[in-house]
Design a protein around this motif. Structure first.
Motif, PDB file in Angstrom:
ATOM      1  N   ASP A 182       0.853  -1.187   0.000  1.00  0.00           N
ATOM      2  CA  ASP A 182       0.000   0.000   0.000  1.00  0.00           C
ATOM      3  C   ASP A 182       0.884   1.231   0.000  1.00  0.00           C
ATOM      4  OD1 ASP A 182      -2.346  -1.503   0.110  1.00  0.00           O
ATOM      5  OD2 ASP A 182      -2.252  -1.627   2.286  1.00  0.00           O
ATOM      6  N   ARG A 183       0.493   2.239  -0.806  1.00  0.00           N
ATOM      7  CA  ARG A 183       1.315   3.437  -0.922  1.00  0.00           C
ATOM      8  C   ARG A 183       0.495   4.615  -1.413  1.00  0.00           C
ATOM      9  NH1 ARG A 183       2.201   4.431  -6.315  1.00  0.00           N
ATOM     10  NH2 ARG A 183       1.954   2.684  -7.716  1.00  0.00           N
ATOM     11  N   THR A 184       1.064   5.801  -1.231  1.00  0.00           N
ATOM     12  CA  THR A 184       0.501   7.001  -1.831  1.00  0.00           C
ATOM     13  C   THR A 184       0.998   7.079  -3.272  1.00  0.00           C
ATOM     14  OG1 THR A 184       2.417   8.365  -1.232  1.00  0.00           O
ATOM     15  CG2 THR A 184       0.590   8.249   0.369  1.00  0.00           C
ATOM     16  N   PRO A 185       0.426   7.976  -4.064  1.00  0.00           N
ATOM     17  CA  PRO A 185       1.052   8.224  -5.368  1.00  0.00           C
ATOM     18  C   PRO A 185       2.499   8.691  -5.155  1.00  0.00           C
ATOM     19  CG  PRO A 185      -1.140   9.179  -5.295  1.00  0.00           C
ATOM     20  CD  PRO A 185      -0.808   8.736  -3.887  1.00  0.00           C
ATOM     21  N   ILE A 186       3.337   8.338  -6.085  1.00  0.00           N
ATOM     22  CA  ILE A 186       4.756   8.676  -6.007  1.00  0.00           C
ATOM     23  C   ILE A 186       4.945  10.177  -6.260  1.00  0.00           C
ATOM     24  CG2 ILE A 186       5.219   8.225  -8.431  1.00  0.00           C
ATOM     25  CD1 ILE A 186       7.805   6.846  -7.555  1.00  0.00           C
ATOM     26  N   LYS A 187       5.868  10.776  -5.542  1.00  0.00           N
ATOM     27  CA  LYS A 187       6.274  12.172  -5.785  1.00  0.00           C
ATOM     28  C   LYS A 187       7.629  12.092  -6.474  1.00  0.00           C
ATOM     29  CE  LYS A 187       6.322  16.619  -5.604  1.00  0.00           C
ATOM     30  NZ  LYS A 187       5.542  17.357  -6.563  1.00  0.00           N
ATOM     31  N   GLN A 188       7.690  12.533  -7.708  1.00  0.00           N
ATOM     32  CA  GLN A 188       8.877  12.355  -8.536  1.00  0.00           C
ATOM     33  C   GLN A 188       9.526  13.687  -8.881  1.00  0.00           C
ATOM     34  OE1 GLN A 188       8.028   9.831 -11.855  1.00  0.00           O
ATOM     35  NE2 GLN A 188      10.029  10.111 -12.782  1.00  0.00           N
ATOM     36  N   SER A 189      10.856  13.686  -8.934  1.00  0.00           N
ATOM     37  CA  SER A 189      11.634  14.812  -9.424  1.00  0.00           C
ATOM     38  C   SER A 189      12.754  14.227 -10.273  1.00  0.00           C
ATOM     39  CB  SER A 189      12.214  15.627  -8.264  1.00  0.00           C
ATOM     40  OG  SER A 189      13.025  16.682  -8.763  1.00  0.00           O
ATOM     41  N   GLY A 190      12.599  14.337 -11.585  1.00  0.00           N
ATOM     42  CA  GLY A 190      13.575  13.694 -12.466  1.00  0.00           C
ATOM     43  C   GLY A 190      13.509  12.182 -12.280  1.00  0.00           C
ATOM     44  N   ASN A 191      14.631  11.581 -11.956  1.00  0.00           N
ATOM     45  CA  ASN A 191      14.713  10.131 -11.782  1.00  0.00           C
ATOM     46  C   ASN A 191      14.663   9.729 -10.307  1.00  0.00           C
ATOM     47  OD1 ASN A 191      14.946   7.528 -12.964  1.00  0.00           O
ATOM     48  ND2 ASN A 191      17.139   7.489 -12.555  1.00  0.00           N
ATOM     49  N   THR A 192      14.470  10.715  -9.412  1.00  0.00           N
ATOM     50  CA  THR A 192      14.370  10.419  -7.984  1.00  0.00           C
ATOM     51  C   THR A 192      12.916  10.528  -7.552  1.00  0.00           C
ATOM     52  OG1 THR A 192      14.793  12.716  -7.353  1.00  0.00           O
ATOM     53  CG2 THR A 192      16.713  11.244  -7.513  1.00  0.00           C
ATOM     54  N   ALA A 193      12.598   9.931  -6.394  1.00  0.00           N
ATOM     55  CA  ALA A 193      11.203   9.929  -5.974  1.00  0.00           C
ATOM     56  C   ALA A 193      11.069   9.702  -4.476  1.00  0.00           C
ATOM     57  CB  ALA A 193      10.438   8.841  -6.716  1.00  0.00           C
ATOM     58  N   LEU A 194       9.882  10.044  -3.982  1.00  0.00           N
ATOM     59  CA  LEU A 194       9.462   9.761  -2.614  1.00  0.00           C
ATOM     60  C   LEU A 194       8.148   9.002  -2.687  1.00  0.00           C
ATOM     61  CD1 LEU A 194       9.895  13.311  -1.053  1.00  0.00           C
ATOM     62  CD2 LEU A 194      11.357  11.339  -0.572  1.00  0.00           C
ATOM     63  N   VAL A 195       7.925   8.134  -1.713  1.00  0.00           N
ATOM     64  CA  VAL A 195       6.638   7.464  -1.604  1.00  0.00           C
ATOM     65  C   VAL A 195       6.393   7.131  -0.135  1.00  0.00           C
ATOM     66  CG1 VAL A 195       7.548   5.150  -2.109  1.00  0.00           C
ATOM     67  CG2 VAL A 195       5.144   5.666  -2.571  1.00  0.00           C
ATOM     68  N   TYR A 196       5.166   7.367   0.311  1.00  0.00           N
ATOM     69  CA  TYR A 196       4.742   7.014   1.662  1.00  0.00           C
ATOM     70  C   TYR A 196       4.119   5.626   1.551  1.00  0.00           C
ATOM     71  CZ  TYR A 196       2.675   7.642   6.324  1.00  0.00           C
ATOM     72  OH  TYR A 196       2.339   7.520   7.649  1.00  0.00           O
ATOM     73  N   VAL A 197       4.611   4.675   2.362  1.00  0.00           N
ATOM     74  CA  VAL A 197       4.166   3.288   2.251  1.00  0.00           C
ATOM     75  C   VAL A 197       3.673   2.754   3.595  1.00  0.00           C
ATOM     76  CG1 VAL A 197       5.743   2.792   0.347  1.00  0.00           C
ATOM     77  CG2 VAL A 197       6.473   2.326   2.670  1.00  0.00           C
ATOM     78  N   ARG A 198       2.821   1.748   3.506  1.00  0.00           N
ATOM     79  CA  ARG A 198       2.413   0.957   4.670  1.00  0.00           C
ATOM     80  C   ARG A 198       2.759  -0.476   4.315  1.00  0.00           C
ATOM     81  NH1 ARG A 198      -2.805   2.925   6.664  1.00  0.00           N
ATOM     82  NH2 ARG A 198      -1.389   4.455   7.587  1.00  0.00           N
ATOM     83  N   MET A 199       3.547  -1.127   5.174  1.00  0.00           N
ATOM     84  CA  MET A 199       4.099  -2.432   4.851  1.00  0.00           C
ATOM     85  C   MET A 199       4.200  -3.279   6.108  1.00  0.00           C
ATOM     86  SD  MET A 199       7.797  -0.748   4.097  1.00  0.00           S
ATOM     87  CE  MET A 199       8.327   0.557   5.219  1.00  0.00           C
ATOM     88  N   THR A 200       4.470  -4.552   5.918  1.00  0.00           N
ATOM     89  CA  THR A 200       4.725  -5.445   7.046  1.00  0.00           C
ATOM     90  C   THR A 200       6.168  -5.230   7.510  1.00  0.00           C
ATOM     91  OG1 THR A 200       5.562  -7.270   5.711  1.00  0.00           O
ATOM     92  CG2 THR A 200       3.153  -7.180   6.074  1.00  0.00           C
TER      93      THR A 200
END
Length: 140
Positions: free
Chosen positions: A48-66
């Protein structure tokens, strides 16, 4: 009850991460009904994750995981976990507080998500200042 972890991932190279998954874990990429990996765009699946926040080839994502997935993401090439906490109600505030208190994590975060105020046309011949929120995204 299933334990979950919320985290903010920094990806230093989306193309590198996709190449890693193509070679080592193709099941992490979305496929069509015939098993062919979708390529336009590639989509990472399995959490599960939010939409990715991208800048060029780098990115951030907020995730929920085990916890096991958190361990796996922590060892995945091109991925740095900027902050993580066990999921509970209100975890988002504590998670972002951890991130903003870590100067090294904050540099990576701000390299993708620019929080600098900027000017826009106000539609009446002037300008107004828009200040982006501190958080690019979070899960409820």
């Amino acid at each position: 009850m299933r334990q979950l972890v919320d985290g903010i991932l920094y990806i230093d190279s989306l193309s590198g991460l996709i190449a890693h998954f193509l070679t080592n874990a193709p099941e992490r990429l979305k496929a069509d009904g015939e098993g062919n990996i979708q390529t336009d765009p590639y989509i990472i699946i399995g959490f599960d994750r939010t939409p990715i926040k991208q800048s060029g080839n780098t990115a951030l994502v907020y995730v929920r995981m085990t916890p096991d997935e958190a361990t796996e993401w922590g060892a995945t090439p091109h991925v740095t976990i900027l902050a993580q906490r066990p999921y509970e109600a209100g975890v988002q505030d504590a998670l972002y507080a951890d991130l903003f208190a870590d100067s090294e994590a904050l540099v990576l975060y701000e390299s993708v998500y620019d929080r600098t105020p900027y000017q826009v046309d106000d539609g009446e011949g002037g300008t107004m200042t828009v200040t982006p929120p501190d958080r690019f995204g979070q899960m409820g």
